[in-house]
Motif scaffolding. Structure first.
Motif, PDB file in Angstrom:
ATOM      1  N   ALA A  22     -35.898 -47.221  72.526  1.00 37.86           N
ATOM      2  CA  ALA A  22     -35.765 -46.633  71.188  1.00 37.86           C
ATOM      3  C   ALA A  22     -34.474 -47.100  70.538  1.00 37.86           C
ATOM      4  CB  ALA A  22     -35.765 -45.115  71.280  1.00 37.86           C
ATOM      5  N   THR A  23     -34.438 -47.023  69.229  1.00 42.78           N
ATOM      6  CA  THR A  23     -33.221 -47.256  68.464  1.00 42.78           C
ATOM      7  C   THR A  23     -32.883 -45.941  67.777  1.00 42.78           C
ATOM      8  OG1 THR A  23     -33.752 -49.578  68.155  1.00 42.78           O
ATOM      9  CG2 THR A  23     -32.122 -48.631  66.661  1.00 42.78           C
ATOM     10  N   LEU A  24     -31.649 -45.450  68.013  1.00 44.81           N
ATOM     11  CA  LEU A  24     -31.251 -44.115  67.567  1.00 44.81           C
ATOM     12  C   LEU A  24     -29.922 -44.146  66.836  1.00 44.81           C
ATOM     13  CD1 LEU A  24     -31.701 -42.426  71.056  1.00 44.81           C
ATOM     14  CD2 LEU A  24     -33.373 -42.406  69.229  1.00 44.81           C
ATOM     15  N   TRP A  25     -29.695 -43.132  66.029  1.00 43.15           N
ATOM     16  CA  TRP A  25     -28.385 -42.906  65.445  1.00 43.15           C
ATOM     17  C   TRP A  25     -27.599 -42.039  66.421  1.00 43.15           C
ATOM     18  CZ3 TRP A  25     -26.738 -45.765  61.648  1.00 43.15           C
ATOM     19  CH2 TRP A  25     -27.654 -46.338  60.775  1.00 43.15           C
ATOM     20  N   ALA A  26     -26.335 -42.393  66.644  1.00 41.90           N
ATOM     21  CA  ALA A  26     -25.533 -41.697  67.648  1.00 41.90           C
ATOM     22  C   ALA A  26     -24.121 -41.449  67.142  1.00 41.90           C
ATOM     23  CB  ALA A  26     -25.472 -42.524  68.928  1.00 41.90           C
ATOM     24  N   SER A  68     -29.894 -41.516  83.397  1.00 38.92           N
ATOM     25  CA  SER A  68     -28.650 -42.215  83.699  1.00 38.92           C
ATOM     26  C   SER A  68     -28.902 -43.652  84.153  1.00 38.92           C
ATOM     27  CB  SER A  68     -27.859 -41.460  84.763  1.00 38.92           C
ATOM     28  OG  SER A  68     -28.630 -41.347  85.938  1.00 38.92           O
ATOM     29  N   LYS A  69     -30.154 -44.044  84.314  1.00 37.61           N
ATOM     30  CA  LYS A  69     -30.488 -45.432  84.659  1.00 37.61           C
ATOM     31  C   LYS A  69     -30.535 -46.320  83.419  1.00 37.61           C
ATOM     32  CE  LYS A  69     -33.083 -44.080  88.704  1.00 37.61           C
ATOM     33  NZ  LYS A  69     -34.395 -44.044  89.362  1.00 37.61           N
ATOM     34  N   CYS A  70     -30.583 -45.709  82.253  1.00 34.23           N
ATOM     35  CA  CYS A  70     -30.648 -46.460  80.996  1.00 34.23           C
ATOM     36  C   CYS A  70     -29.274 -47.004  80.627  1.00 34.23           C
ATOM     37  CB  CYS A  70     -31.149 -45.560  79.867  1.00 34.23           C
ATOM     38  SG  CYS A  70     -32.812 -44.952  80.078  1.00 34.23           S
ATOM     39  N   LYS A  71     -29.267 -47.914  79.674  1.00 38.50           N
ATOM     40  CA  LYS A  71     -28.016 -48.389  79.086  1.00 38.50           C
ATOM     41  C   LYS A  71     -28.173 -48.400  77.577  1.00 38.50           C
ATOM     42  CE  LYS A  71     -29.047 -53.333  79.445  1.00 38.50           C
ATOM     43  NZ  LYS A  71     -28.577 -54.615  80.007  1.00 38.50           N
ATOM     44  N   LEU A  72     -27.036 -48.382  76.880  1.00 42.70           N
ATOM     45  CA  LEU A  72     -27.021 -48.363  75.415  1.00 42.70           C
ATOM     46  C   LEU A  72     -26.407 -49.655  74.907  1.00 42.70           C
ATOM     47  CD1 LEU A  72     -25.586 -44.762  74.893  1.00 42.70           C
ATOM     48  CD2 LEU A  72     -27.988 -45.431  74.956  1.00 42.70           C
ATOM     49  N   VAL A  73     -27.003 -50.232  73.894  1.00 40.23           N
ATOM     50  CA  VAL A  73     -26.438 -51.407  73.231  1.00 40.23           C
ATOM     51  C   VAL A  73     -26.193 -51.019  71.784  1.00 40.23           C
ATOM     52  CG1 VAL A  73     -26.793 -53.810  72.576  1.00 40.23           C
ATOM     53  CG2 VAL A  73     -27.640 -52.986  74.778  1.00 40.23           C
ATOM     54  N   CYS A  74     -24.935 -51.090  71.366  1.00 44.02           N
ATOM     55  CA  CYS A  74     -24.550 -50.675  70.009  1.00 44.02           C
ATOM     56  C   CYS A  74     -24.787 -51.802  69.021  1.00 44.02           C
ATOM     57  CB  CYS A  74     -23.089 -50.259  69.986  1.00 44.02           C
ATOM     58  SG  CYS A  74     -22.754 -48.846  71.051  1.00 44.02           S
ATOM     59  N   ARG A 113     -22.116 -36.997  61.706  1.00 40.39           N
ATOM     60  CA  ARG A 113     -21.233 -37.783  62.575  1.00 40.39           C
ATOM     61  C   ARG A 113     -21.988 -38.898  63.289  1.00 40.39           C
ATOM     62  NH1 ARG A 113     -16.573 -34.381  65.227  1.00 40.39           N
ATOM     63  NH2 ARG A 113     -16.034 -36.516  65.657  1.00 40.39           N
ATOM     64  N   MET A 114     -23.311 -38.881  63.227  1.00 43.11           N
ATOM     65  CA  MET A 114     -24.116 -39.904  63.906  1.00 43.11           C
ATOM     66  C   MET A 114     -24.211 -41.132  63.016  1.00 43.11           C
ATOM     67  SD  MET A 114     -27.038 -37.700  65.760  1.00 43.11           S
ATOM     68  CE  MET A 114     -26.612 -36.435  66.929  1.00 43.11           C
ATOM     69  N   ARG A 115     -23.214 -42.007  63.143  1.00 45.98           N
ATOM     70  CA  ARG A 115     -23.103 -43.177  62.274  1.00 45.98           C
ATOM     71  C   ARG A 115     -23.326 -44.490  63.006  1.00 45.98           C
ATOM     72  NH1 ARG A 115     -17.500 -41.350  59.495  1.00 45.98           N
ATOM     73  NH2 ARG A 115     -18.171 -39.238  59.077  1.00 45.98           N
ATOM     74  N   GLU A 116     -23.383 -44.446  64.318  1.00 48.43           N
ATOM     75  CA  GLU A 116     -23.527 -45.670  65.110  1.00 48.43           C
ATOM     76  C   GLU A 116     -24.987 -45.864  65.490  1.00 48.43           C
ATOM     77  OE1 GLU A 116     -21.821 -49.053  66.622  1.00 48.43           O
ATOM     78  OE2 GLU A 116     -20.718 -47.430  65.654  1.00 48.43           O
ATOM     79  N   LEU A 117     -25.511 -47.047  65.258  1.00 51.45           N
ATOM     80  CA  LEU A 117     -26.884 -47.362  65.612  1.00 51.45           C
ATOM     81  C   LEU A 117     -26.893 -47.945  67.022  1.00 51.45           C
ATOM     82  CD1 LEU A 117     -29.697 -47.255  64.345  1.00 51.45           C
ATOM     83  CD2 LEU A 117     -29.355 -49.595  63.578  1.00 51.45           C
ATOM     84  N   VAL A 118     -27.618 -47.300  67.938  1.00 49.74           N
ATOM     85  CA  VAL A 118     -27.674 -47.760  69.332  1.00 49.74           C
ATOM     86  C   VAL A 118     -29.126 -47.964  69.748  1.00 49.74           C
ATOM     87  CG1 VAL A 118     -25.524 -46.627  69.999  1.00 49.74           C
ATOM     88  CG2 VAL A 118     -27.660 -45.418  70.306  1.00 49.74           C
ATOM     89  N   TYR A 178     -16.598 -43.306  76.958  1.00 51.76           N
ATOM     90  CA  TYR A 178     -17.071 -42.797  75.677  1.00 51.76           C
ATOM     91  C   TYR A 178     -17.915 -41.542  75.886  1.00 51.76           C
ATOM     92  CZ  TYR A 178     -16.001 -47.511  74.042  1.00 51.76           C
ATOM     93  OH  TYR A 178     -15.378 -48.694  73.742  1.00 51.76           O
ATOM     94  N   SER A 179     -17.981 -40.733  74.855  1.00 54.19           N
ATOM     95  CA  SER A 179     -18.933 -39.632  74.768  1.00 54.19           C
ATOM     96  C   SER A 179     -19.905 -39.999  73.653  1.00 54.19           C
ATOM     97  CB  SER A 179     -18.218 -38.324  74.438  1.00 54.19           C
ATOM     98  OG  SER A 179     -19.152 -37.304  74.238  1.00 54.19           O
ATOM     99  N   VAL A 180     -21.183 -40.082  74.000  1.00 59.79           N
ATOM    100  CA  VAL A 180     -22.206 -40.491  73.037  1.00 59.79           C
ATOM    101  C   VAL A 180     -23.204 -39.353  72.887  1.00 59.79           C
ATOM    102  CG1 VAL A 180     -23.987 -42.182  72.494  1.00 59.79           C
ATOM    103  CG2 VAL A 180     -21.933 -42.902  73.723  1.00 59.79           C
ATOM    104  N   SER A 181     -23.410 -38.889  71.658  1.00 61.61           N
ATOM    105  CA  SER A 181     -24.356 -37.802  71.385  1.00 61.61           C
ATOM    106  C   SER A 181     -25.494 -38.312  70.521  1.00 61.61           C
ATOM    107  CB  SER A 181     -23.666 -36.645  70.673  1.00 61.61           C
ATOM    108  OG  SER A 181     -22.649 -36.105  71.481  1.00 61.61           O
ATOM    109  N   VAL A 182     -26.723 -37.950  70.913  1.00 60.73           N
ATOM    110  CA  VAL A 182     -27.921 -38.307  70.147  1.00 60.73           C
ATOM    111  C   VAL A 182     -28.817 -37.082  70.062  1.00 60.73           C
ATOM    112  CG1 VAL A 182     -27.883 -40.742  70.812  1.00 60.73           C
ATOM    113  CG2 VAL A 182     -29.188 -39.116  72.184  1.00 60.73           C
ATOM    114  N   ARG A 183     -29.825 -37.145  69.207  1.00 61.06           N
ATOM    115  CA  ARG A 183     -30.802 -36.062  69.155  1.00 61.06           C
ATOM    116  C   ARG A 183     -31.587 -36.039  70.462  1.00 61.06           C
ATOM    117  NH1 ARG A 183     -32.987 -35.355  63.078  1.00 61.06           N
ATOM    118  NH2 ARG A 183     -30.982 -35.610  62.089  1.00 61.06           N
ATOM    119  N   TYR A 184     -32.101 -34.872  70.792  1.00 56.52           N
ATOM    120  CA  TYR A 184     -32.753 -34.666  72.080  1.00 56.52           C
ATOM    121  C   TYR A 184     -33.962 -35.587  72.270  1.00 56.52           C
ATOM    122  CZ  TYR A 184     -34.784 -32.472  76.112  1.00 56.52           C
ATOM    123  OH  TYR A 184     -35.282 -32.258  77.365  1.00 56.52           O
ATOM    124  N   ARG A 185     -34.039 -36.185  73.464  1.00 62.41           N
ATOM    125  CA  ARG A 185     -35.177 -37.016  73.880  1.00 62.41           C
ATOM    126  C   ARG A 185     -35.428 -36.750  75.356  1.00 62.41           C
ATOM    127  NH1 ARG A 185     -36.597 -41.495  70.759  1.00 62.41           N
ATOM    128  NH2 ARG A 185     -37.541 -42.383  72.615  1.00 62.41           N
TER     129      ARG A 185
END
Length: 111
Positions: free
Chosen positions: A34-38, A72-78, A5-10, A60-67
């Protein structure tokens, strides 16, 4: 964790503080972590009228592998494919060490 289900690159961006030569702090700068699949899933969308302006908010609910470095200070750019160009502010993080996944509650940041 369903990695299929992790198809979005963030890209994860974290705030970094930089001082000028005279020691004065200016606007916060952002550094790519980092750049991750989410797995990005929209939860709700609403419009609200306040002070004669209309604002729209999508959560949104965004799930990634554990890091360890996600906060919560970070932001995600899809980067794509479905949410390309969207910037998401992280409001809350749920870490599941046993399953090896982090689930974040996010909203789309205003440009």
């Amino acid at each position: 964790m369903n990695v299929g289900r992790m198809r979005e690159l963030v890209t994860v961006w974290a705030p970094s503080s930089s001082a000028s030569s005279d020691g004065d702090y200016g606007y916060p700068t952002w550094a790519s972590v980092a750049t991750l699949w989410a797995d990005v899933r929209p939860l709700s969308a609403r419009e609200r009228a306040a002070a004669r302006t209309v604002s729209a908010e999508t959560t949104y609910s965004v799930s990634v592998r554990y890091r360890d470095d996600l906060t919560s200070k970070c932001k995600l750019v899809c980067a794509g494919p479905d949410y390309a160009g969207s910037t998401m502010q992280i409001h809350g993080i749920i870490k599941d060490h046993r399953m090896g996944v982090i689930t974040m509650d996010c909203s789309e940041a205003k440009a």
